[in-house]
Scaffold this active site. Sequence first.
Site, PDB file in Angstrom:
ATOM      1  N   HIS A 111     -22.087  20.794 -17.142  1.00  0.00           N
ATOM      2  CA  HIS A 111     -21.708  20.425 -15.758  1.00  0.00           C
ATOM      3  C   HIS A 111     -20.205  20.196 -15.654  1.00  0.00           C
ATOM      4  CE1 HIS A 111     -25.928  20.143 -14.754  1.00  0.00           C
ATOM      5  NE2 HIS A 111     -26.103  19.480 -15.883  1.00  0.00           N
ATOM      6  N   CYS A 128     -30.079  -6.333 -52.910  1.00  0.00           N
ATOM      7  CA  CYS A 128     -30.226  -7.517 -53.773  1.00  0.00           C
ATOM      8  C   CYS A 128     -28.934  -7.691 -54.562  1.00  0.00           C
ATOM      9  CB  CYS A 128     -31.378  -7.298 -54.748  1.00  0.00           C
ATOM     10  SG  CYS A 128     -32.926  -6.873 -53.954  1.00  0.00           S
ATOM     11  N   GLU A 176      -9.136   4.133 -30.021  1.00  0.00           N
ATOM     12  CA  GLU A 176      -8.389   2.871 -30.102  1.00  0.00           C
ATOM     13  C   GLU A 176      -7.615   2.716 -31.416  1.00  0.00           C
ATOM     14  OE1 GLU A 176     -10.609  -0.784 -30.066  1.00  0.00           O
ATOM     15  OE2 GLU A 176     -12.369   0.160 -30.875  1.00  0.00           O
ATOM     16  N   LYS A 208     -13.939   4.249 -30.853  1.00  0.00           N
ATOM     17  CA  LYS A 208     -13.337   3.949 -32.166  1.00  0.00           C
ATOM     18  C   LYS A 208     -12.162   4.881 -32.429  1.00  0.00           C
ATOM     19  CE  LYS A 208     -14.587   0.602 -33.052  1.00  0.00           C
ATOM     20  NZ  LYS A 208     -15.329   0.197 -31.908  1.00  0.00           N
ATOM     21  N   GLU A 223     -19.459   5.172 -28.471  1.00  0.00           N
ATOM     22  CA  GLU A 223     -18.843   4.245 -29.432  1.00  0.00           C
ATOM     23  C   GLU A 223     -17.932   5.003 -30.400  1.00  0.00           C
ATOM     24  OE1 GLU A 223     -18.271   1.322 -29.586  1.00  0.00           O
ATOM     25  OE2 GLU A 223     -17.814   0.868 -31.662  1.00  0.00           O
ATOM     26  N   ASN A 274     -31.717  -3.491 -58.117  1.00  0.00           N
ATOM     27  CA  ASN A 274     -31.380  -3.426 -56.696  1.00  0.00           C
ATOM     28  C   ASN A 274     -31.590  -1.982 -56.282  1.00  0.00           C
ATOM     29  OD1 ASN A 274     -30.364  -3.687 -54.101  1.00  0.00           O
ATOM     30  ND2 ASN A 274     -28.246  -3.371 -54.756  1.00  0.00           N
ATOM     31  N   GLY A 275     -32.405  -1.756 -55.268  1.00  0.00           N
ATOM     32  CA  GLY A 275     -32.642  -0.379 -54.817  1.00  0.00           C
ATOM     33  C   GLY A 275     -34.110  -0.200 -54.468  1.00  0.00           C
ATOM     34  N   LYS A 309      -7.595  -8.439 -30.280  1.00  0.00           N
ATOM     35  CA  LYS A 309      -8.973  -8.567 -30.764  1.00  0.00           C
ATOM     36  C   LYS A 309      -9.880  -9.161 -29.699  1.00  0.00           C
ATOM     37  CE  LYS A 309     -12.436  -8.366 -33.429  1.00  0.00           C
ATOM     38  NZ  LYS A 309     -13.080  -7.033 -33.533  1.00  0.00           N
ATOM     39  N   TRP A 337     -33.750  -9.336 -51.987  1.00  0.00           N
ATOM     40  CA  TRP A 337     -33.996  -8.992 -50.580  1.00  0.00           C
ATOM     41  C   TRP A 337     -35.257  -8.117 -50.617  1.00  0.00           C
ATOM     42  CZ3 TRP A 337     -32.334 -10.011 -45.760  1.00  0.00           C
ATOM     43  CH2 TRP A 337     -32.751  -9.165 -44.756  1.00  0.00           C
ATOM     44  N   ARG A 380     -26.487 -11.016 -50.441  1.00  0.00           N
ATOM     45  CA  ARG A 380     -27.240  -9.777 -50.686  1.00  0.00           C
ATOM     46  C   ARG A 380     -28.740 -10.015 -50.715  1.00  0.00           C
ATOM     47  NH1 ARG A 380     -23.907  -5.841 -52.432  1.00  0.00           N
ATOM     48  NH2 ARG A 380     -25.630  -4.662 -53.293  1.00  0.00           N
TER      49      ARG A 380
HETATM   50  C1  AGP Z   1     -14.062  -2.665 -29.708  1.00  0.00           C
HETATM   51  O1  AGP Z   1     -13.707  -1.902 -30.829  1.00  0.00           O
HETATM   52  C2  AGP Z   1     -12.856  -3.089 -28.888  1.00  0.00           C
HETATM   53  N1  AGP Z   1     -11.955  -3.814 -29.679  1.00  0.00           N
HETATM   54  C3  AGP Z   1     -13.219  -3.747 -27.566  1.00  0.00           C
HETATM   55  O2  AGP Z   1     -13.787  -2.745 -26.774  1.00  0.00           O
HETATM   56  C4  AGP Z   1     -14.222  -4.926 -27.616  1.00  0.00           C
HETATM   57  O3  AGP Z   1     -15.503  -4.448 -27.940  1.00  0.00           O
HETATM   58  C5  AGP Z   1     -14.291  -5.539 -26.195  1.00  0.00           C
HETATM   59  O4  AGP Z   1     -13.029  -6.060 -25.887  1.00  0.00           O
HETATM   60  C6  AGP Z   1     -15.346  -6.642 -26.068  1.00  0.00           C
HETATM   61  O5  AGP Z   1     -15.048  -7.693 -26.949  1.00  0.00           O
HETATM   62  P1  AGP Z   1     -16.166  -8.809 -27.230  1.00  0.00           P
HETATM   63  O6  AGP Z   1     -17.315  -8.123 -27.867  1.00  0.00           O
HETATM   64  O7  AGP Z   1     -15.489  -9.796 -28.120  1.00  0.00           O
HETATM   65  O8  AGP Z   1     -16.560  -9.398 -25.905  1.00  0.00           O
END
Ligand code: AGP
Length: 609
Positions: free
Chosen positions: A504, A2, A488, A485, A481, A100-101, A604, A74, A27
Amino acid sequence: MCGIIGYIGNRKAAPLMVEALKRLEYRGYDSAGFCTINNNRTLIEKDVGKINEVENKINLNALNGNVGISHCRWATHGNVTKENAHPHTDCNEKISIVHNGIIENFSQLKEMLIKKGHKFRSSTDTEVVAHLIEEYYKNNIEEATRKALQHLEGSYALGVISVEEPDKLIAARNESPLIIGIGKGENFIASDVPAILKYTDKIIYLENNQMAVLEKNNVSITDINGNKMEKEPVKIDWNSELAEKSGYEHFMLKEIHEQPRAIAETLNGRTENGSINLKEDIVFSDEELLKVSRIIIVACGTSWHAALVGEFMLEELAKIPVEVEYASEFRYRNPIIDEGTLVIAISQSGETADTLAAIREAKRRNAKVLSIVNAKGSSIARESDSVLYTYAGPEIGVASTKAFTSQLVVLYLFTLYASNLRKSLSNEKIKELIEKLRKLPLQMEALLHNDAKIREIANIYLSKQNALFLGRGINFPIALEGALKLKEVSYIHAEGYPAAEMKHGPIALIDKNMPVVFLATKDIYTYKKILGNIQEVKARNGIVIAIVTEGDEEAKKLADYVVPIPKTLYILSSILAAVPLQLLAYYVAVNRGLDPDKPRNLSKSVTVE
Ligand code: AGP
C-alpha cells in the site's frame, strides 16, 4: 538456567562454593546442592529453597574435602523437590554431576539405562548423564564422560567428580556457558565470571563441544573427541567501570546479555507448581478483576511496543478487549472510561511524564490503574492502585532492552492470571504455557551465545541510511521495536511496518540499498504470507534478513541472511525475536563509531512533556 560452581585445590571446597554460588543465585533459586569428596566418600548436601535457606537446612560442616561441585537450580524437567536438586549421582554414589541445560533425548536414554538395570532417584533429565558415565566407567572418569557426551542431544554445562579419582574435576560445555578459573594450586569452574573473580582473574571460556580436566596444578582441554586444544587464559582486567559493565564494552550489550537473568528474576516466585502467583502483587480482588470488561494500555516508546504485544496476548488468551494508546495522546483525548475499564501503564523508569500524566487522567476518571514498572518506588508505581514489577535490575543504557523483554514476560504472566480467573483457558493449558515460559531464560541464553551472524549482518548497514523492519501479528510490534532500536542508537532512518502494508505504498522504497528485516518465525497464522512478502522484496532487489524459527529451511532459500531463534510457542516467540534485533542495532552503532549507551538528543527517562 542454573548456576554451577566447581573447585579443586588446597582449600576446603564447600564454604568457597557456597560463597561463589550466591553470586550466581540469579540463575536459579528453586534449590541448591553441594557435593565434595573426602576419604573415598561422596558427601552430598542439598535441599529446596534459596541458597541461604539451603545453607541453614543442610550440614555444611560435614562437607569436608578439597574437590567439589555445587549447583543452584532453575527447574526445567522435574518438580522443585530435594530429590530433583543437583548434584545427581550414579547408582552407587561414586560419580556426581551438576548440569545447566536441557538434555533433549533424556527419555530415550533413561529408558535404555533402566533396561540395563540402573536405578533412578529423580525425575530430572540431568540424572541420566550420571548413569551414562557410570555405564562407561572403567577407571577413567575423563574417558567415561567423553563417551557419555557422545549420546547427549541438547544443551549442557557439566561438572563431574568421582570418588575413584578425587584428584580430577571434569567440565564439559555445549550451548550453556561454562568458564574455567585458573588459580595458584587451585582451579575453578563457574557459569560466569563475576562468581569467581574474587579468586582469580585468569579465565578460560570453554566453547561448545569442549571438555576440560582440572587438577590442582593443571588444566587440560580437549574437544569431545579427545583432540587436545591449546587455550590461553584470558586475563580479566576489569577496571571499576568495566566491572560495573561485567566486562562488556557498553551497558547496552551487558543489558542485552542480562536478559536471561532479568526474565528469571521477573518470573521468580510467580510460576511455581504450574500456576501463576501474582497474589502479592495485585491488590485488586478476583471479583474486581472479573468485572473488567476492557483494558486500555498507555505507554511511550519501547514500552508502547510492549503494550502492543500485550494487546495480542490478552485478546488471544484472556479474551479481554484491549486498546493501546500512546500516553501522550491518551491524556489529551476524551477517553471513555467506566467502572469496567482497567488502565495498565507500562514504564521502565516509572517517571515518564506523559505516562504519569496519563494515569493521573485515568484516575481522575475513576479508572482502576495497574502499572508494569521496573524502577521500584518510582512516581508511576507510587500513584498506581497496583504494580506488577519487572525485576530486570537497573537499566543504564538509554536504549531499553532487558526491561522490554521483562515487560513482555509480565504481560504474559498477567494474561495467564486473568485467563485462569476468567476460565478462558483450562488448567492443563495454563500449565503447558507456564512450562514453555519457564524455558525462556535458557533459550535466550543459547540465543545470545551465537551473535557472530548478527555481527556479519551489521556490516551491511555501514553505508545505509534507511532500513525497514516488517512483521505480522504478534511480531508486528517487534518490527516496530527493531526499527526504534536501530534508529535511536545508529541514527539510520528505520521504519517498522505490518508486512502486508508494504503493497500500500512503502514497497516503492525497495531497491538494492534497502535492507529489510523480516520477522518470519513459523506460526499457523501468517508464515506463508510472510514468505510471499519476502519474495516481493527480493523481486525488487531488496536485501532480506529473516529472523526464523530454528530448522526453517524454506525461509533460508528466500532470504539473503537468516537468524534462527529457538522453537517456542508463537505467542512467546516475540520475546526471543527481539534479541537479535537489539544486537543488530548495537553492532551497527558500534560499527559506525557511535556510543550506544549515550545516543545524541536522548535521555534515559523522559520526565518532560
Ligand atoms: C527505548 O529504547 C527508548 N529509550 C524510549 O522509547 C523509552 O522506551 C520511552 O521513553 C519510555 O520510557 P519508560 O519505559 O521508562 O516509560
